[in-house]
Design a protein around this motif. Structure first.
Motif, mmCIF file in Angstrom:
data_model
loop_
_atom_site.group_PDB
_atom_site.id
_atom_site.type_symbol
_atom_site.label_atom_id
_atom_site.label_comp_id
_atom_site.label_asym_id
_atom_site.label_seq_id
_atom_site.Cartn_x
_atom_site.Cartn_y
_atom_site.Cartn_z
ATOM 1 N N LEU A 57 0.827 -1.213 0.000
ATOM 2 C CA LEU A 57 0.000 0.000 0.000
ATOM 3 C C LEU A 57 0.859 1.260 0.000
ATOM 4 C CD1 LEU A 57 -2.793 -1.021 2.539
ATOM 5 C CD2 LEU A 57 -3.033 -0.712 0.059
ATOM 6 N N SER A 58 1.905 1.270 0.788
ATOM 7 C CA SER A 58 2.753 2.458 0.861
ATOM 8 C C SER A 58 3.467 2.698 -0.470
ATOM 9 C CB SER A 58 3.748 2.360 2.016
ATOM 10 O OG SER A 58 4.634 1.286 1.835
ATOM 11 N N MET A 59 3.861 1.612 -1.164
ATOM 12 C CA MET A 59 4.510 1.765 -2.471
ATOM 13 C C MET A 59 3.530 2.328 -3.507
ATOM 14 S SD MET A 59 7.770 0.809 -2.468
ATOM 15 C CE MET A 59 8.125 0.337 -4.141
ATOM 16 N N LEU A 60 2.256 1.984 -3.388
ATOM 17 C CA LEU A 60 1.260 2.551 -4.291
ATOM 18 C C LEU A 60 1.094 4.058 -4.063
ATOM 19 C CD1 LEU A 60 -1.618 -0.087 -4.232
ATOM 20 C CD2 LEU A 60 -0.221 0.570 -6.202
ATOM 21 N N LEU A 61 1.199 4.468 -2.811
ATOM 22 C CA LEU A 61 0.950 5.864 -2.458
ATOM 23 C C LEU A 61 2.143 6.777 -2.734
ATOM 24 C CD1 LEU A 61 -0.938 5.227 0.891
ATOM 25 C CD2 LEU A 61 -1.929 6.037 -1.259
ATOM 26 N N GLU A 62 3.342 6.289 -2.540
ATOM 27 C CA GLU A 62 4.530 7.150 -2.653
ATOM 28 C C GLU A 62 5.731 6.293 -3.059
ATOM 29 O OE1 GLU A 62 6.363 10.663 -2.853
ATOM 30 O OE2 GLU A 62 4.240 10.431 -2.408
ATOM 31 N N THR A 63 5.772 5.861 -4.296
ATOM 32 C CA THR A 63 6.687 4.823 -4.767
ATOM 33 C C THR A 63 8.156 5.107 -4.473
ATOM 34 O OG1 THR A 63 5.119 4.334 -6.530
ATOM 35 C CG2 THR A 63 7.347 3.441 -6.765
ATOM 36 N N TYR A 64 8.705 6.160 -5.037
ATOM 37 C CA TYR A 64 10.152 6.389 -4.932
ATOM 38 C C TYR A 64 10.604 6.625 -3.497
ATOM 39 C CZ TYR A 64 10.452 6.890 -10.015
ATOM 40 O OH TYR A 64 10.419 6.672 -11.369
ATOM 41 N N LEU A 65 9.907 7.494 -2.793
ATOM 42 C CA LEU A 65 10.329 7.828 -1.436
ATOM 43 C C LEU A 65 10.198 6.629 -0.504
ATOM 44 C CD1 LEU A 65 11.433 9.900 0.529
ATOM 45 C CD2 LEU A 65 9.104 10.742 0.861
ATOM 46 N N VAL A 66 9.112 5.884 -0.614
ATOM 47 C CA VAL A 66 8.918 4.711 0.247
ATOM 48 C C VAL A 66 9.980 3.650 -0.042
ATOM 49 C CG1 VAL A 66 7.395 2.730 0.612
ATOM 50 C CG2 VAL A 66 6.484 5.039 0.753
ATOM 51 N N PHE A 67 10.241 3.377 -1.309
ATOM 52 C CA PHE A 67 11.281 2.404 -1.652
ATOM 53 C C PHE A 67 12.622 2.832 -1.069
ATOM 54 C CE2 PHE A 67 14.797 0.958 -4.284
ATOM 55 C CZ PHE A 67 14.592 -0.408 -4.293
ATOM 56 N N SER A 68 12.943 4.080 -1.241
ATOM 57 C CA SER A 68 14.227 4.579 -0.764
ATOM 58 C C SER A 68 14.297 4.595 0.763
ATOM 59 C CB SER A 68 14.483 5.973 -1.341
ATOM 60 O OG SER A 68 15.854 6.255 -1.329
ATOM 61 N N LEU A 69 13.224 4.979 1.435
ATOM 62 C CA LEU A 69 13.212 4.947 2.901
ATOM 63 C C LEU A 69 13.410 3.524 3.413
ATOM 64 C CD1 LEU A 69 10.264 7.401 3.669
ATOM 65 C CD2 LEU A 69 12.668 7.756 4.277
ATOM 66 N N PHE A 70 12.726 2.571 2.794
ATOM 67 C CA PHE A 70 12.833 1.178 3.239
ATOM 68 C C PHE A 70 14.248 0.639 3.023
ATOM 69 C CE2 PHE A 70 12.434 -3.414 2.701
ATOM 70 C CZ PHE A 70 11.823 -3.745 3.900
ATOM 71 N N THR A 71 14.796 0.848 1.833
ATOM 72 C CA THR A 71 16.142 0.326 1.559
ATOM 73 C C THR A 71 17.202 1.045 2.387
ATOM 74 O OG1 THR A 71 16.344 1.729 -0.415
ATOM 75 C CG2 THR A 71 15.590 -0.550 -0.748
ATOM 76 N N CYS A 72 17.005 2.324 2.651
ATOM 77 C CA CYS A 72 17.955 3.050 3.505
ATOM 78 C C CYS A 72 17.884 2.557 4.944
ATOM 79 C CB CYS A 72 17.705 4.549 3.430
ATOM 80 S SG CYS A 72 18.217 5.270 1.854
ATOM 81 N N ALA A 73 16.690 2.254 5.419
ATOM 82 C CA ALA A 73 16.553 1.693 6.766
ATOM 83 C C ALA A 73 17.255 0.342 6.834
ATOM 84 C CB ALA A 73 15.079 1.556 7.142
ATOM 85 N N TYR A 74 17.132 -0.441 5.791
ATOM 86 C CA TYR A 74 17.809 -1.732 5.719
ATOM 87 C C TYR A 74 19.328 -1.534 5.762
ATOM 88 C CZ TYR A 74 18.837 -6.451 3.975
ATOM 89 O OH TYR A 74 19.307 -7.732 3.838
ATOM 90 N N MET A 75 19.819 -0.595 4.961
ATOM 91 C CA MET A 75 21.269 -0.350 4.924
ATOM 92 C C MET A 75 21.781 0.161 6.270
ATOM 93 S SD MET A 75 22.060 1.268 1.168
ATOM 94 C CE MET A 75 20.752 2.468 1.113
ATOM 95 N N ILE A 76 21.114 1.130 6.838
ATOM 96 C CA ILE A 76 21.564 1.721 8.100
ATOM 97 C C ILE A 76 21.468 0.707 9.230
ATOM 98 C CG2 ILE A 76 20.980 3.482 9.831
ATOM 99 C CD1 ILE A 76 20.406 5.340 7.380
ATOM 100 N N GLY A 77 20.497 -0.193 9.148
ATOM 101 C CA GLY A 77 20.388 -1.244 10.142
ATOM 102 C C GLY A 77 21.575 -2.191 10.153
ATOM 103 N N MET A 78 22.316 -2.247 9.057
ATOM 104 C CA MET A 78 23.475 -3.139 8.973
ATOM 105 C C MET A 78 24.801 -2.426 9.233
ATOM 106 S SD MET A 78 22.550 -5.758 5.922
ATOM 107 C CE MET A 78 22.164 -4.569 4.655
ATOM 108 N N PHE A 79 24.769 -1.144 9.573
ATOM 109 C CA PHE A 79 26.008 -0.388 9.796
ATOM 110 C C PHE A 79 26.910 -1.025 10.851
ATOM 111 C CE2 PHE A 79 25.172 4.282 8.392
ATOM 112 C CZ PHE A 79 25.169 3.870 7.081
ATOM 113 N N HIS A 80 26.318 -1.589 11.877
ATOM 114 C CA HIS A 80 27.111 -2.135 12.979
ATOM 115 C C HIS A 80 27.740 -3.495 12.648
ATOM 116 C CE1 HIS A 80 26.029 0.960 15.849
ATOM 117 N NE2 HIS A 80 24.750 0.794 15.554
ATOM 118 N N PHE A 81 27.273 -4.135 11.587
ATOM 119 C CA PHE A 81 27.738 -5.492 11.258
ATOM 120 C C PHE A 81 28.130 -5.602 9.785
ATOM 121 C CE2 PHE A 81 24.229 -5.606 14.326
ATOM 122 C CZ PHE A 81 24.907 -6.086 15.447
#
Length: 187
Positions: A57-81
């Motif tokens: 649903l979020s990708m339908l509403l705001e495709t580019y920003l939601v995709f980028s927020l999700f992938t950035c959260a994934y990347m930042i979540g791995m900073f420590h490892f």
């Protein structure tokens, strides 16, 4: 204009919920909620279908920003490892690089840069708020690693960068984040 802002807010709110649920699962951070809250138990029992639904649903509403927020959260979540080997048989830093390349090629650069900056800002604010808890239970935390003053300074710079990139998106992302944390504290 207001309809567009509302659509963007709902999309970001939904992806924020997905990120929060998945972050707890990856961090195995239950904070004893499963003993106290039926809502939390129900959410965790059906986490995968709800996360997929909210992500869609979020990708339908705001495709580019939601995709980028999700992938950035994934990347930042791995900073420590960065050297940890992940299920795709890549190390964390390799997955982070791959996601950065995908964002650079398929997402407008200003959206990717805003998403990365805002997610890093949210992570640092969260680390400031969870400093004592994370220290007590041994969770990775930038404040415990670098110091409170340094993280406040970096957070201030990131906030200014976010506001310069998009005042509207900054208000939407930060208010969504605070609202999700507030709701999460009530369940």
């Amino acid at each position: 204009m207001l309809l567009e802002i509302f659509r963007k807010y709902i999309g970001i709110l939904l992806i924020g919920i997905v990120i929060k649920l998945l972050d707890d699962d990856v961090d195995e951070d239950k904070r004893n909620k499963s003993f106290h809250s039926k809502i939390y138990r129900d959410l965790t029992a059906y986490k995968l279908p709800y996360c997929l639904l909210f992500l869609s649903l979020s990708m339908l509403l705001e495709t580019y920003l939601v995709f980028s927020l999700f992938t950035c959260a994934y990347m930042i979540g791995m900073f420590h490892f960065p050297g940890q080997k992940l299920p795709l048989h890549l190390k964390a830093y390799q997955e982070m690089a791959l996601l950065a390349i995908i964002n650079i090629f398929f997402i407008p650069l200003e959206i990717f840069f805003f998403a990365f900056t805002s997610i890093l800002l949210i992570q640092l604010i969260d680390d400031l708020m969870d400093k004592a808890y994370d220290f007590k239970y041994g969770y990775k935390n930038f404040v415990n690693k670098f110091g409170k003053g340094e993280i406040i300074l970096v957070s201030s710079i990131l906030l200014i960068l976010c506001l310069m990139l998009s005042w509207t998106n900054t208000m939407i992302v930060l208010s969504s984040s605070f609202f999700i944390n507030y709701l999460y504290s009530k369940i």
